[in-house]
Design an enzyme around this catalytic site. Structure first.
Site, PDB file in Angstrom:
ATOM      1  N   GLY A  13       0.819  -1.210   0.000  1.00 23.00           N
ATOM      2  CA  GLY A  13       0.000   0.000   0.000  1.00 23.00           C
ATOM      3  C   GLY A  13       0.853   1.259   0.000  1.00 23.00           C
ATOM      4  N   LEU A  14       0.251   2.359   0.429  1.00 22.60           N
ATOM      5  CA  LEU A  14       0.980   3.637   0.442  1.00 22.60           C
ATOM      6  C   LEU A  14       1.744   3.804   1.749  1.00 22.60           C
ATOM      7  CD1 LEU A  14      -1.420   6.201  -1.280  1.00 22.60           C
ATOM      8  CD2 LEU A  14       0.548   4.991  -2.219  1.00 22.60           C
ATOM      9  N   HIS A  15       2.753   2.950   1.937  1.00 12.90           N
ATOM     10  CA  HIS A  15       3.641   3.077   3.092  1.00 12.90           C
ATOM     11  C   HIS A  15       4.664   4.172   2.797  1.00 12.90           C
ATOM     12  CE1 HIS A  15       6.799   0.835   0.936  1.00 12.90           C
ATOM     13  NE2 HIS A  15       5.807   0.055   0.509  1.00 12.90           N
ATOM     14  N   ALA A  16       5.661   4.321   3.601  1.00 12.41           N
ATOM     15  CA  ALA A  16       6.569   5.471   3.555  1.00 12.41           C
ATOM     16  C   ALA A  16       7.192   5.738   2.186  1.00 12.41           C
ATOM     17  CB  ALA A  16       7.669   5.297   4.596  1.00 12.41           C
ATOM     18  N   ALA A  19       4.515   6.663  -0.613  1.00 10.21           N
ATOM     19  CA  ALA A  19       3.886   7.922  -0.213  1.00 10.21           C
ATOM     20  C   ALA A  19       4.852   9.078  -0.455  1.00 10.21           C
ATOM     21  CB  ALA A  19       3.459   7.867   1.253  1.00 10.21           C
TER      22      ALA A  19
END
Length: 87
Positions: A13-16, A19
């Site tokens: 997903g939109l982890h660090a 993102a």
């Protein structure tokens, strides 16, 4: 204003890292970018705001892009998600 929907296919997903890539890309444009996910809204140009959404793989996000270069910014968002954030 341009509104686009994208599916998150990047692993985790939109982890660090993804993102950060997304925020960096959006900050290169003048247009404002709002992300809408699961009833929550976030400033797409803020790493903390993006990560607070908690977007997972397989989730769908809506982007609202508004400004002088909205077409270019929306196109960049679409391309980034299509290539799973690979540079």
């Amino acid at each position: 204003m341009i509104r686009i929907n994208v599916e998150v296919t990047v692993h985790g997903g939109l982890h660090a890292r993804p993102a950060s890539v997304l925020v960096h890309l959006l900050n290169q444009h003048q247009s404002s970018v709002k992300m809408i996910y699961n009833g929550k809204e976030a400033n797409g140009k803020s790493i903390l705001s993006v990560m607070a959404l908690g977007v997972k793989t397989g989730d769908e996000i809506t982007f609202e892009v508004d400004g002088s270069d909205e077409q270019e910014a929306a196109s960049c968002i679409q391309k980034l998600f299509e290539r799973d954030f690979s540079v």
